[in-house]
Design a protein around this motif. Sequence first.
Motif, PDB file in Angstrom:
ATOM      1  N   GLN A  36       0.759  -1.166  -0.089  1.00 13.89           N
ATOM      2  CA  GLN A  36      -0.093   0.063  -0.019  1.00 13.89           C
ATOM      3  C   GLN A  36       0.762   1.440  -0.069  1.00 13.89           C
ATOM      4  O   GLN A  36       0.410   2.296  -0.668  1.00 13.89           O
ATOM      5  CB  GLN A  36      -0.725   0.024   1.310  1.00 13.89           C
ATOM      6  N   ASN A  37       2.001   1.414   0.719  1.00 11.96           N
ATOM      7  CA  ASN A  37       2.488   2.625   1.166  1.00 11.96           C
ATOM      8  C   ASN A  37       3.845   2.712   0.100  1.00 11.96           C
ATOM      9  O   ASN A  37       4.692   2.037   0.427  1.00 11.96           O
ATOM     10  CB  ASN A  37       2.974   2.760   2.400  1.00 11.96           C
ATOM     11  N   ALA A  74      -4.541   3.003  -2.205  1.00  7.62           N
ATOM     12  CA  ALA A  74      -5.195   3.500  -1.125  1.00  7.62           C
ATOM     13  C   ALA A  74      -4.596   4.958  -0.773  1.00  7.62           C
ATOM     14  O   ALA A  74      -5.300   5.750  -0.129  1.00  7.62           O
ATOM     15  CB  ALA A  74      -5.084   2.854   0.036  1.00  7.62           C
ATOM     16  N   MET A  75      -3.343   5.214  -0.863  1.00  3.03           N
ATOM     17  CA  MET A  75      -2.586   6.448  -0.532  1.00  3.03           C
ATOM     18  C   MET A  75      -2.683   7.235  -1.733  1.00  3.03           C
ATOM     19  O   MET A  75      -1.848   8.323  -1.594  1.00  3.03           O
ATOM     20  CB  MET A  75      -1.396   6.264   0.204  1.00  3.03           C
TER      21      MET A  75
END
Lengths: 288, 283
Positions: free
Chosen positions: B96-97, B177-178
């Motif tokens: 995600q990150n 998501a980010m």
Amino acid sequence: MSFAIETVGLTHYYSKGTISQVAAIENVNLQINKGELVGIIGHTGSGKSTLISHFNGLLKPDSGKILVDGVDIWKDKETLKNSRFKVGLCFQYPEYQLFEETVYKDIAFGPKNMKLSEGEIRERVLRAAEFTGVKAEHLNKSPFDLSGGEKRRVAIAGVMSMQPEVLIFDEPAAGLDPRGRADLINLIKNYRNQTGSTVIIVSHSMEDIAEMADRVIVMNKSSVAMQGSVDEVYSRGDELREMGLNVPEITEIFAKLRAKGIDVPANVYTVEQGAEILRNLMERRSVK
Amino acid sequence: MSEKIIEFENVTYIYETEDEDAPVAGFPALTDVNLTINKGEFVAVLGHNGSGKSTLAKLCNAILEPTKGTVTVKGIVPDTEEKADEVRRIVGMVFQNPDNQIVATIVEDDVAFGPENLGIEPSEIRRRVDDALKCVNMYEFRHREPHKLSGGQKQRVAIAGVIAMQTECIVLDEPTAMLDPKGREEVMNTVRRLNKEMGITVVTVTHFMDEAVQADRVVIMDGGRVVMQGTPKEVFSNVEKLRSYGLDVPQSTELCHVLGIKEGVLDVDECVDEIVRVMGGAL
């Protein structure tokens, strides 16, 4: 009456004085009324995070002024310090900034810095925890033992416990699932309704902003590109798309229905609103 | 018949240690999961936070080992370190990150990191890195510093790193998501292209319903179990059931559902056509 926040010719450069100098925000003039819930939208790099970092003095303008409650926050040290208590900033992914041994201490960090009495601190922590839905039995736990959603509520409680006059959220719903997102939107709306505080939401979710904001400010290329009510701003779908923003899917559906000659309004931002309009239209047509 | 690439058989996973992602230690994150991913498929996994979807993703390339049951990747059960390495050569992972998965200070070095660890010839690495960066439209950024890129660009570099390992399958755990809407679109377009043009199997875990709509198959997780699966049309025809799992549907789907026009509508154009149809055409 003075504005909650006012900027006058606010300008900030990155890499100032080098050949790669760029304006992050340029000549921004804004007024945010007391008690207003304002949404700031813009794509990544449009300057919105730089803008809000000026609202409580985290960044110093290269030129222009920032007034909180009518006072230039860079007037002197004391005013600057007070502006940090008056304007609370809740960053993106605030759960990554928890650091204390217990949830209680984390929420108490701000009020403690404000040099409040133990009793007052305790009262504020408990109130903020209750408001954000942080369970009482979690207060003595390490914040790192909580789930992601719980951590985020602790972080938000930590800003609310300072009882700022202006509360700013940078992408509050980022990374949350649909239920978590809906809960958070309700939390922010309730907070505003109960405290009457000024609230500023920075987001690239046009859906979230439509659900909450009284007024919308659109940032593009380091400046304010548009501002007005949700209706006024969202009706300019083509311009928004050019700025890399998407109008809500439901708004797009209604624009296409209009293009097909169906007599529906353009200012539709939620499915409930859209369904209501279409239901009435269908009834009228069947009566005919 | 389609060839299986990943197969979950009665998989249960219980977090025991103080893993930073462990919601509750000792509580099953997955219970008795059976799931098959076929070669060349594009599968989206949906579920609210804590439904077990990230755990499922991490079991796909042997980051986690099942507590019970087996995960088989192209016939390999990763029960030794060597076999786990073999599995990781078949299935690559993107997290995600974007800031947590960049290891080098120059984009092309970052992409080369995986193949270098596999002990591949330098000339072959050069070729793979260039190809991978072209694939994700980041070739012109090859000499740049990753930390100066946007989130969407960083995620595409991470994807290039996986492609350079020539994995047959990519598992993405909330890759967008980010990101902002533009970054999301860049990443999803890239992923779709890898699937369609290069035949890479894609498993993407997401909260975004519009991303799931583009998949061949949607898998819904709730309480550590697979509770629903099917084509996007089949799955999104169950609006109320999805709500009960804490999930939304696209607004087009929802509008046609609440008006009782049609179930399983997936996009704006289909929605507009259906409304025009029941209205008996425009005035």
